[in-house]
Design an enzyme around this catalytic site. Structure first.
Site, PDB file in Angstrom:
ATOM      1  N   ASP A  78      55.112  32.993  23.583  1.00 43.64           N
ATOM      2  CA  ASP A  78      54.255  32.847  24.749  1.00 43.64           C
ATOM      3  C   ASP A  78      55.026  32.954  26.070  1.00 43.64           C
ATOM      4  OD1 ASP A  78      51.976  32.346  26.164  1.00 43.64           O
ATOM      5  OD2 ASP A  78      51.427  30.570  25.034  1.00 43.64           O
ATOM      6  N   LYS A  79      54.366  33.501  27.076  1.00 46.07           N
ATOM      7  CA  LYS A  79      54.941  33.542  28.417  1.00 46.07           C
ATOM      8  C   LYS A  79      54.838  32.187  29.104  1.00 46.07           C
ATOM      9  CE  LYS A  79      54.459  35.801  32.921  1.00 46.07           C
ATOM     10  NZ  LYS A  79      53.774  36.875  33.691  1.00 46.07           N
TER      11      LYS A  79
END
Length: 417
Positions: A78-79
């Site tokens: 995930d960012k």
């Protein structure tokens, strides 16, 4: 979560907020194997914050003039999180990557080791999460509620919904691009990805997309920030094609689509499959995810179809997490269920107006899919909930390919990203 409408726990949700800070959402890969220290491939353990995996991989390839094809990783992280994972550069020595950390934004290099084998997608057991839920109404009671929910999920499993990361939160259109590809509308796919501004996007991004929708390719390209690297990749190809031929045709749009990195290209149809999968799971979950229902297709933990089973003890095997009921990731060769479950699966196809053979994607066959059966639930382990500074801190581990937000959704009883 798109199309996720069913909860399997009855406890009242604790509400609250996640991702107030990136550090509130910590993810660490549980690898299948650790690097040995010898071999022709360099494995790199990184900790990143506010960056997605593919962007970091592309930055490394660019900085060290390495072909993207030599770069490997086990899973996309995930960012909007603080995450740890291994990357790999094949046929290289650690000395070739000197000063790596200095060249990367928001990335720490924790370890570099050689290994005999390369690192490929899917080579991990799962992911361990440590997630802080802030701003709940009554943290002491909410800790008890969260424990009750996790205890129930530990017994029956978690609905295996795909999370917003699969589709995009502020711009949930990845599956729409995939839908165009399945419909053999390549221009529609490219237009949907580059143009088509969404309400929650920032004004300057909306403006850049609007330029594209109006046919102003150069203005769109110049207006796009560096973060829109994939839109700009396609725009460069479109501008090149227009200069060569004076106009754009279907092949121009196909070339633009092909310019994207392979993992991203394949993500589009996968996202559409995921969107439909969530629809099926939402309906199938109403019948109970830890029991056999007439017509169910069953898989084991290696995702092999269980063709023969004793109807008298199948529920016992399901409850022990030895096998699982499934839903389809629709594709050209995926078997569909029969009976009650089969009616649910066919209705989703009918509502979308599509058939299994549409996933052949004849104009972009490399992006087509045979489909497969995927479990409608997943196992959760190493669960923990504690109150810390009046916040609710949760910890748990789940298998690869599953979403922590499916767990948090049951605790918070809210749509979470």
């Amino acid at each position: 979560m798109l199309n996720a409408e069913t909860y399997i726990t009855k406890d009242k949700g604790i509400g609250g907020k996640i991702r107030t800070k990136y550090e509130d959402f910590y993810v660490e890969e549980i690898p299948e194997h650790l690097p040995s220290g010898t071999g022709p491939n360099t494995w790199i353990l990184i900790e990143k914050i506010g960056r997605n995996t593919l962007d970091v991989v592309l930055d490394i390839a660019k900085e060290f003039k390495i072909s993207r094809k030599r770069m490997g990783f086990a899973g996309m992280k995930d960012k909007s999180a603080l995450t740890r994972q291994w990357l790999c550069v094949s046929n290289s020595e650690a000395t070739e990557l000197e000063g790596l950390e200095d060249k990367l934004y928001n990335v720490k290099v924790l370890e570099i080791k050689q290994n005999e084998k390369k690192l490929r997608i899917g080579q991990l057991i799962g992911n361990k999460f440590r997630i802080l839920i802030r701003d709940t109404q009554n943290p002491k009671n909410d800790v008890k509620t969260a424990k009750n929910v996790l205890s129930k999920l530990e017994k029956v499993g978690v609905p295996n919904y795909y999370g917003w990361q699969r589709f995009g939160k502020n711009r949930p259109n990845t599956h729409r691009v995939g839908e165009y590809i399945v419909q053999n509308d390549i221009k529609g796919a490219v237009d949907s990805y580059i143009g088509n501004p969404y309400p929650k996007e920032k004004d300057h991004i909306k403006s850049a997309r609007q330029y594209y929708d109006e046919g102003e390719l150069e203005e769109a390209y110049e207006s796009m920030p560096a973060g829109m690297r994939y839109e700009k990749m396609m725009l460069r190809e479109l501008m090149k094609q227009k200069r060569k031929k004076g106009e754009l045709n279907e092949n121009s749009y196909k070339i633009a689509l092909e310019s994207l990195p392979k993992p991203l290209k394949r993500m589009f149809v996968h996202a559409y499959q995921s969107y439909l999968f969530n629809k099926v799971v939402s309906e199938r979950s109403k019948l109970g995810i830890d029991k056999y229902v007439d017509g169910d297709i069953i898989i084991d933990n290696e995702e092999h179809l269980v063709h023969e089973f004793d109807i008298n003890n199948i529920n016992e095997r399901i409850k022990s997490f030895e096998v699982h009921p499934t839903a389809p990731l629709y594709g050209t060769k995926v078997p569909l269920a029969e009976g009650v479950v089969g009616k649910i699966e066919q209705k989703v196809l009918d509502d979308e107006g599509i058939k299994l053979e549409d996933f052949e994607c004849p104009k972009t066959p490399k992006l087509g899919s045979h489909g497969l059966r995927r479990a409608i639930r997943f196992k959760i382990w190493d669960i923990s909930v504690v109150e810390t500074s009046e916040e609710v801190l949760t910890e748990f581990s789940i298998p690869k390919g599953c979403y922590a937000t499916a767990v948090l959704r049951e605790i918070m009883k809210e749509d979470v990203y």
